[in-house]
Design a protein around this motif. Structure first.
Motif, PDB file in Angstrom:
ATOM      1  N   ILE A 112     -11.151   9.303  -7.817  1.00  0.00           N
ATOM      2  CA  ILE A 112     -10.699   9.986  -9.032  1.00  0.00           C
ATOM      3  C   ILE A 112      -9.377   9.401  -9.531  1.00  0.00           C
ATOM      4  CG2 ILE A 112      -9.965  12.219  -9.983  1.00  0.00           C
ATOM      5  CD1 ILE A 112     -11.815  13.520  -7.874  1.00  0.00           C
ATOM      6  N   ALA A 113      -8.417   9.230  -8.605  1.00  0.00           N
ATOM      7  CA  ALA A 113      -7.090   8.749  -9.007  1.00  0.00           C
ATOM      8  C   ALA A 113      -7.100   7.272  -9.352  1.00  0.00           C
ATOM      9  CB  ALA A 113      -6.088   9.030  -7.892  1.00  0.00           C
ATOM     10  N   GLY A 114      -7.922   6.489  -8.639  1.00  0.00           N
ATOM     11  CA  GLY A 114      -7.980   5.049  -8.872  1.00  0.00           C
ATOM     12  C   GLY A 114      -7.704   4.283  -7.594  1.00  0.00           C
ATOM     13  N   SER A 115      -8.420   3.171  -7.400  1.00  0.00           N
ATOM     14  CA  SER A 115      -8.272   2.390  -6.167  1.00  0.00           C
ATOM     15  C   SER A 115      -6.907   1.720  -6.060  1.00  0.00           C
ATOM     16  CB  SER A 115      -9.380   1.329  -6.104  1.00  0.00           C
ATOM     17  OG  SER A 115      -9.283   0.445  -7.225  1.00  0.00           O
ATOM     18  N   LYS A 116      -6.201   1.589  -7.197  1.00  0.00           N
ATOM     19  CA  LYS A 116      -4.904   0.919  -7.172  1.00  0.00           C
ATOM     20  C   LYS A 116      -3.881   1.654  -6.310  1.00  0.00           C
ATOM     21  CE  LYS A 116      -3.336   3.184 -11.442  1.00  0.00           C
ATOM     22  NZ  LYS A 116      -2.879   2.970 -12.836  1.00  0.00           N
ATOM     23  N   PHE A 117      -4.131   2.943  -6.020  1.00  0.00           N
ATOM     24  CA  PHE A 117      -3.199   3.729  -5.215  1.00  0.00           C
ATOM     25  C   PHE A 117      -3.477   3.607  -3.706  1.00  0.00           C
ATOM     26  CE2 PHE A 117      -3.350   5.944  -9.320  1.00  0.00           C
ATOM     27  CZ  PHE A 117      -1.993   5.923  -9.659  1.00  0.00           C
ATOM     28  N   ALA A 118      -4.488   2.791  -3.348  1.00  0.00           N
ATOM     29  CA  ALA A 118      -4.869   2.688  -1.937  1.00  0.00           C
ATOM     30  C   ALA A 118      -3.890   1.829  -1.129  1.00  0.00           C
ATOM     31  CB  ALA A 118      -6.279   2.122  -1.815  1.00  0.00           C
ATOM     32  N   LYS A 119      -3.287   0.815  -1.782  1.00  0.00           N
ATOM     33  CA  LYS A 119      -2.429  -0.105  -1.030  1.00  0.00           C
ATOM     34  C   LYS A 119      -1.240   0.639  -0.425  1.00  0.00           C
ATOM     35  CE  LYS A 119      -0.056  -4.527  -1.207  1.00  0.00           C
ATOM     36  NZ  LYS A 119       0.288  -5.732  -1.999  1.00  0.00           N
ATOM     37  N   GLY A 120      -1.125   0.508   0.910  1.00  0.00           N
ATOM     38  CA  GLY A 120      -0.014   1.124   1.629  1.00  0.00           C
ATOM     39  C   GLY A 120      -0.064   2.634   1.700  1.00  0.00           C
ATOM     40  N   ASP A 121      -1.209   3.230   1.402  1.00  0.00           N
ATOM     41  CA  ASP A 121      -1.330   4.691   1.364  1.00  0.00           C
ATOM     42  C   ASP A 121      -1.209   5.264   2.777  1.00  0.00           C
ATOM     43  OD1 ASP A 121      -2.011   7.345   1.068  1.00  0.00           O
ATOM     44  OD2 ASP A 121      -3.695   6.964  -0.279  1.00  0.00           O
ATOM     45  N   PRO A 122      -0.160   6.051   3.056  1.00  0.00           N
ATOM     46  CA  PRO A 122       0.019   6.599   4.423  1.00  0.00           C
ATOM     47  C   PRO A 122      -1.075   7.595   4.803  1.00  0.00           C
ATOM     48  CG  PRO A 122       1.599   7.563   2.898  1.00  0.00           C
ATOM     49  CD  PRO A 122       0.925   6.446   2.151  1.00  0.00           C
TER      50      PRO A 122
END
Length: 603
Positions: free
Chosen positions: A16-26
């Protein structure tokens, strides 16, 4: 399996938010050590851990494919029927559906708007979902979770579309998801999931139905009873539910008993009817009784007795008792509708001619105006559906002077509708012309019969499916003798070249020009005046435009002109009229007249 469901929530969030927020996601990173630990027992978990690590390291520009790949693998693991991942021995997973049936061909650009439409609220999302279905997007395995979730959408139309249209073609592939989210709480989404599980022939349904009947949700129980109604072997159980304390369950049980159509089920249903004195409960019971193909003397005797009680009420009885008695009787009478037994038909005649009954309605009109008078209307509408037996009853009713005085305006239109299904056009005219002249039936009722309600409100000129060939031409004289738009419409369609009709069409054009107002039926008048060969037709039409004070862009562009373009009328205007159309365009500043001028110039 809890670690997998926790990971699933994070994947859904990123969808929903977008895959771009996956990098480094704790929040993703915390799942890695847990998955590696599980991977010591089952290699598939090690693979999930590696994919999560790779997604966390991937740049945003390349993360969409990684996210979708991880999601696909996770869903494949979650919805299987093989051994649990936590077991000590690693065994091959046995999918609940064939892997060949799992499609992941849709691109992220196709999936993203569909997921958003199914998980958030905004205007226009229904159209997106419908288009997605047409384009086959829902065959993609990655949409299944969101489709299942949408069964609980607050927008009921969308949830219904998902249940009735989207999920059935997906078949057994949806079973694991439906089962994992089904609960016995009785929410709307639980009811939809149960119906789908039943339609998909889920093997564990008998056990599920038992648990539902032990639950505290009447709405869900009612759905379970409907399912039980498909198998007569369930009859003993359903018979006990016909007196359940919950209304939805009782009504579902009564419907099921009527479908069984056995002596035992009919006897139970009739017994429930005879013992009931609550109007709220009665409606569901009589709807079930109407499904019974036969005639029940016990039901008939009960209705007749209640009618006699109403007719014998003292005129001074209190308002609440009087109103309740008549409303109860009206509901009860519906149990006899649809039946052609001569005893019922004769009873209807007796009721409509009953002096005390009619006197009561007239004496307490303010109280009984609705329920009392609607009884006659309901009976007449019912008779109109019965074919020849209904027509024979109508004949006897029309012959009865007392009936016609009390109920004539209810009986004649329905009598007309019943005969129209059987009689010839000549028979219809011979039978009903005097009733029309006596104003017992209005032209609108005739039009409704032959147009099947094909017009909006009282704008009869919008009627699209009127069949003029079904009416005897002798009707024209009567139609032209009354001031009524429905009559004018029918006469113009039956015999447009009638001399009186020619004059009336011309007068309507001249009146519109004098009043400087374009009437709603102007297009109809133009086409019929052209067909009737009204003298100076084109000149009279132009004068309406030239004198019109309500030449709005909306009316001309979006209604009248678009219709005129489809009509052959404008193409028969002589070229000599082109300058007048050009002048209209100049004066009104409406390009629509220039377009009309072009059509005329090219004739």
């Amino acid at each position: 399996m809890k670690p997998l469901y926790d990971l699933q929530q994070e994947i859904n969030r990123l969808y929903i938010a977008g895959s771009k927020f996956a990098k480094g996601d704790p929040r993703l990173a915390r799942h890695v050590p847990i998955l590696y630990k599980l991977g010591e027992k089952a290699p598939v978990f090690k693979k999930l851990a590696q994919d999560v690590e790779e997604l966390i390291r991937t740049d945003p520009v390349d993360s969409a494919d990684k996210l979708l790949g991880l999601g696909t693998l996770l869903y494949s693991v979650l919805y299987t029927q093989g051994a649990a991942a936590e077991e000590a021995e690693a065994t091959a997973l046995t999918p609940s559906v064939s892997l060949a049936d799992i499609s992941t061909r849709a691109s992220y650009l196709e999936l993203s708007p569909m997921i958003r439409a199914l998980t958030t609220s905004y205007s226009g999302r229904m159209n997106i979902v419908e288009d997605g279905f047409k384009n086959g997007v829902f065959n993609d395995f990655r949409t299944f979770e969101y489709v299942n979730r949408a069964l609980g959408d607050k927008y009921a139309e969308l949830a219904d579309f998902i249940e009735r249209t989207v999920i059935p073609p997906l078949g057994d592939r949806m079973l694991p998801l439906l089962l994992s989210t089904f609960s016995y709480e009785g929410r709307a989404e639980d009811i939809r999931r149960f119906r789908l599980l039943y339609a998909l022939k889920y093997p564990g349904l008998p056990e599920m139905i038992t648990k539902i009947l032990e639950s505290s949700s009447p709405a869900l129980q009612a759905e379970a009873v409907k399912a039980l109604g498909d198998d007569a072997a369930n009859q003993p159980l359903v018979m006990t539910l016909a007196t359940d304390r919950h209304k939805p369950v009782r009504e579902a049980a009564c419907q099921a008993l009527a479908r069984y159509n056995t002596p035992e089920s009919e006897a139970t249903l009739v017994d429930v009817f005879l013992k009931n004195r609550n109007k709220s409960n009665l409606e569901g019971i009589v709807e079930a009784i109407k499904l019974l193909p036969g005639f029940s003397p016990e039901v008939f005797d009960r209705v007749r007795a209640d009618f006699e009680t109403c007719a014998a009420l003292n005129k001074d009885v209190d308002e609440k008792t009087l109103k309740a008695s008549f409303e109860f009787l009206r509901t009860e009478l519906t149990a006899l509708y649809g039946k052609t037994d001569e005893r019922i038909l004769r009873f209807f005649e007796e009721l409509l001619a009953h002096k005390s009954f009619n006197a009561m309605i007239n004496f307490r009109k303010t109280i009984l105006e609705y329920s009392g008078r609607m009884i006659g209307w309901d009976i007449a509408r019912n008779l109109a559906t019965l074919g020849k037996p209904g027509i024979e009853t109508f004949k006897r009713l029309v012959a009865g002077d007392a009936v016609m005085k009390a109920w004539g305006t209810d009986i004649i239109p329905n009598y007309f509708a019943a005969c129209a299904k059987i009689y010839s056009s000549a028979q219809m005219y011979d039978t009903f012309i005097e009733h029309c002249r006596n104003k017992r039936i209005e032209p609108q009722a005739i039009l409704s019969t032959y147009a099947e309600g094909g017009y909006y409100g009282n704008n009869y000129f919008n009627c699209q499916n009127f069949d003029a060939g079904k009416l005897d031409r002798r009707w024209v004289e009567y139609f032209l003798s009354v001031k009524d738009d429905a009559a004018f419409f029918m006469a113009a369609n039956i015999e447009p070249k009638n001399r009186k009709m020619q004059t009336m069409l011309g007068d309507r054009l001249d009146t519109a020009a004098r009043n400087r107002k374009i009437p709603d039926e102007f297009l109809f008048i133009i086409e019929k005046a052209d067909e009737a060969e009204v003298p100076n037709f084109q000149d009279r039409v132009l004068k309406v435009f030239e004198n019109g004070k309500n030449l709005t862009q909306y009316y001309l562009t979006y209604y009248l002109y678009n219709k005129l373009k489809e009509s052959p009328v404008l193409k028969r205007f002589p070229k000599s009229f082109e300058p007048r159309f050009r002048m209209l365009a100049q004066l009104s500043k409406l390009d629509v007249f220039n377009e009309m001028a072009e059509i005329v110039r090219n004739n």
